[in-house]
Design a protein around this motif. Structure first.
Motif, PDB file in Angstrom:
ATOM      1  N   PHE A 106       0.831  -1.199   0.000  1.00 59.91           N
ATOM      2  CA  PHE A 106       0.000   0.000   0.000  1.00 59.91           C
ATOM      3  C   PHE A 106       0.866   1.248   0.000  1.00 59.91           C
ATOM      4  N   THR A 107       1.960   1.209   0.761  1.00 59.38           N
ATOM      5  CA  THR A 107       2.877   2.339   0.770  1.00 59.38           C
ATOM      6  C   THR A 107       3.425   2.599  -0.616  1.00 59.38           C
ATOM      7  N   ALA A 108       3.756   1.518  -1.321  1.00 56.10           N
ATOM      8  CA  ALA A 108       4.315   1.663  -2.658  1.00 56.10           C
ATOM      9  C   ALA A 108       3.311   2.256  -3.641  1.00 56.10           C
ATOM     10  N   LEU A 109       2.025   1.937  -3.456  1.00 57.67           N
ATOM     11  CA  LEU A 109       1.002   2.414  -4.378  1.00 57.67           C
ATOM     12  C   LEU A 109       0.328   3.701  -3.921  1.00 57.67           C
ATOM     13  N   ARG A 110       0.748   4.234  -2.779  1.00 54.84           N
ATOM     14  CA  ARG A 110       0.031   5.349  -2.175  1.00 54.84           C
ATOM     15  C   ARG A 110      -0.032   6.569  -3.090  1.00 54.84           C
ATOM     16  N   GLN A 111       1.061   6.890  -3.742  1.00 56.14           N
ATOM     17  CA  GLN A 111       1.060   8.074  -4.587  1.00 56.14           C
ATOM     18  C   GLN A 111       0.094   7.925  -5.759  1.00 56.14           C
ATOM     19  N   ALA A 112       0.090   6.752  -6.385  1.00 55.36           N
ATOM     20  CA  ALA A 112      -0.839   6.523  -7.489  1.00 55.36           C
ATOM     21  C   ALA A 112      -2.276   6.577  -7.002  1.00 55.36           C
ATOM     22  N   SER A 113      -2.542   6.008  -5.837  1.00 55.32           N
ATOM     23  CA  SER A 113      -3.888   6.031  -5.284  1.00 55.32           C
ATOM     24  C   SER A 113      -4.325   7.452  -4.976  1.00 55.32           C
ATOM     25  N   ARG A 114      -3.400   8.258  -4.471  1.00 54.37           N
ATOM     26  CA  ARG A 114      -3.731   9.645  -4.172  1.00 54.37           C
ATOM     27  C   ARG A 114      -4.136  10.393  -5.426  1.00 54.37           C
ATOM     28  N   ARG A 115      -3.436  10.126  -6.506  1.00 50.58           N
ATOM     29  CA  ARG A 115      -3.782  10.817  -7.754  1.00 50.58           C
ATOM     30  C   ARG A 115      -5.181  10.428  -8.202  1.00 50.58           C
ATOM     31  N   ARG A 116      -5.512   9.138  -8.073  1.00 47.89           N
ATOM     32  CA  ARG A 116      -6.853   8.700  -8.457  1.00 47.89           C
ATOM     33  C   ARG A 116      -7.908   9.358  -7.573  1.00 47.89           C
ATOM     34  N   LEU A 117      -7.632   9.415  -6.279  1.00 47.06           N
ATOM     35  CA  LEU A 117      -8.611   9.981  -5.369  1.00 47.06           C
ATOM     36  C   LEU A 117      -8.734  11.486  -5.535  1.00 47.06           C
ATOM     37  N   LYS A 118      -7.637  12.154  -5.863  1.00 45.39           N
ATOM     38  CA  LYS A 118      -7.709  13.587  -6.120  1.00 45.39           C
ATOM     39  C   LYS A 118      -8.592  13.862  -7.335  1.00 45.39           C
ATOM     40  N   ALA A 119      -8.537  12.966  -8.309  1.00 45.24           N
ATOM     41  CA  ALA A 119      -9.381  13.134  -9.481  1.00 45.24           C
ATOM     42  C   ALA A 119     -10.855  13.063  -9.100  1.00 45.24           C
ATOM     43  N   GLN A 120     -11.136  12.423  -7.950  1.00 45.46           N
ATOM     44  CA  GLN A 120     -12.496  12.343  -7.452  1.00 45.46           C
ATOM     45  C   GLN A 120     -12.791  13.476  -6.458  1.00 45.46           C
ATOM     46  N   GLN A 121     -11.893  14.469  -6.374  1.00 43.66           N
ATOM     47  CA  GLN A 121     -12.058  15.645  -5.532  1.00 43.66           C
ATOM     48  C   GLN A 121     -12.112  15.290  -4.054  1.00 43.66           C
ATOM     49  N   VAL A 122     -11.307  14.337  -3.652  1.00 46.48           N
ATOM     50  CA  VAL A 122     -11.224  13.972  -2.245  1.00 46.48           C
ATOM     51  C   VAL A 122      -9.846  14.347  -1.725  1.00 46.48           C
ATOM     52  N   SER A 123      -9.795  15.072  -0.602  1.00 44.74           N
ATOM     53  CA  SER A 123      -8.517  15.460  -0.024  1.00 44.74           C
ATOM     54  C   SER A 123      -7.816  14.237   0.532  1.00 44.74           C
ATOM     55  N   THR A 124      -6.483  14.294   0.589  1.00 45.74           N
ATOM     56  CA  THR A 124      -5.727  13.147   1.079  1.00 45.74           C
ATOM     57  C   THR A 124      -5.313  13.294   2.534  1.00 45.74           C
ATOM     58  N   LEU A 125      -5.727  14.371   3.201  1.00 42.44           N
ATOM     59  CA  LEU A 125      -5.361  14.565   4.601  1.00 42.44           C
ATOM     60  C   LEU A 125      -6.027  13.495   5.464  1.00 42.44           C
ATOM     61  N   GLY A 126      -5.227  12.629   6.063  1.00 38.39           N
ATOM     62  CA  GLY A 126      -5.760  11.558   6.895  1.00 38.39           C
ATOM     63  C   GLY A 126      -6.614  10.566   6.115  1.00 38.39           C
ATOM     64  N   LEU A 127      -6.389  10.501   4.809  1.00 38.56           N
ATOM     65  CA  LEU A 127      -7.295   9.756   3.933  1.00 38.56           C
ATOM     66  C   LEU A 127      -7.304   8.267   4.219  1.00 38.56           C
ATOM     67  N   TYR A 128      -6.125   7.674   4.369  1.00 37.55           N
ATOM     68  CA  TYR A 128      -6.059   6.222   4.439  1.00 37.55           C
ATOM     69  C   TYR A 128      -6.615   5.681   5.749  1.00 37.55           C
ATOM     70  N   GLU A 129      -6.384   6.426   6.836  1.00 35.76           N
ATOM     71  CA  GLU A 129      -6.997   6.032   8.086  1.00 35.76           C
ATOM     72  C   GLU A 129      -8.508   6.166   7.997  1.00 35.76           C
ATOM     73  N   ALA A 130      -8.967   7.213   7.309  1.00 33.89           N
ATOM     74  CA  ALA A 130     -10.410   7.439   7.162  1.00 33.89           C
ATOM     75  C   ALA A 130     -11.054   6.362   6.311  1.00 33.89           C
ATOM     76  N   ILE A 131     -10.374   5.923   5.265  1.00 32.88           N
ATOM     77  CA  ILE A 131     -10.918   4.866   4.402  1.00 32.88           C
ATOM     78  C   ILE A 131     -11.195   3.608   5.224  1.00 32.88           C
ATOM     79  N   ALA A 132     -10.296   3.302   6.145  1.00 34.73           N
ATOM     80  CA  ALA A 132     -10.451   2.097   6.958  1.00 34.73           C
ATOM     81  C   ALA A 132     -11.685   2.154   7.847  1.00 34.73           C
TER      82      ALA A 132
END
Length: 219
Positions: A106-132
């Protein structure tokens, strides 16, 4: 490579010798879903070998109840619920943390995932903990779509739901993530304000002491 695939993430999912005695529909279902089930279990459990064992158990169970499984309103939805149930059971028994924010993958893919989520207009602040913390269906949709990078139609097929439901879950997840971020920011601002208020008496006292210490003060 032997007839039995040694790599749990390889394309060959069913032992060649066993494939001839298994129901044809089961062999096809196994081949279509085995790899995706493995990847999901890997993200959840953080261990490829454990994930392979859990998924193997799921498919063994499905084979045992195959005639009944075919009578379910959604075979795919039934299978996905079994995967979720077995993964959750293992996590509870082994006290496995939510692997979404833990695994090296997940750490390795985090940057790519952030780009996808940004395209959905979702901020990445605390994002991964929130997803859980998302409800399980929304969590699965977000994980499969944005972390594992599956197309929405494939996510729908895998979970046994409609593409419209996938879109709805993504929309709701985005709203929940935004709300969670807004709440965290409000708490952060409130904490800073409280800290500032607590310091006001101390600052006032220091100011008074400084004035009293000046030459000629009090004359």
């Amino acid at each position: 490579m032997t007839d039995t695939e040694d790599d749990p993430f390889g394309e060959q999912a069913v032992d060649v010798d066993l494939a001839g005695i298994m129901p044809v529909e089961f062999v096809a279902f196994h081949s279509q879903n085995h790899l995706a089930f493995l990847h999901y279990a890997q993200w959840e459990l953080g261990d490829g070998k454990v994930a392979a064992a859990v998924v193997e158990y799921v498919f063994t169970f499905l084979l045992q109840v195959w005639p009944e499984a075919l009578q379910e309103a959604s075979l795919q939805g039934f299978a996905w619920s079994q995967l979720r149930e077995h993964v959750a059971h293992y996590k509870a028994a082994e006290v496995v943390p939510v692997a979404l924010v833990k695994t090296a993958q997940f750490t390795a893919l985090r940057q790519a995932s952030r780009r996808r989520l940004k395209a959905q207009q979702v901020s990445t602040l605390g994002l991964y903990e929130a997803i859980a913390e998302l409800p399980e269906r929304h969590y699965d949709v977000v994980l499969l779509t944005f972390v594992l990078g599956l197309e929405r139609n494939r996510v729908a097929q895998l979970m046994g739901i409609s593409p419209t439901t996938v879109r709805s879950h993504i929309y709701t997840a985005r709203s929940l993530l935004r709300s969670g971020e807004d709440l965290r920011m409000q708490r952060h601002r409130a904490a800073r304000a409280a800290l500032t208020c607590e310091n006001i008496p101390t600052l006032a006292k220091k100011s008074t002491l400084l004035r009293e210490a000046r030459p000629g003060a009090g004359k």
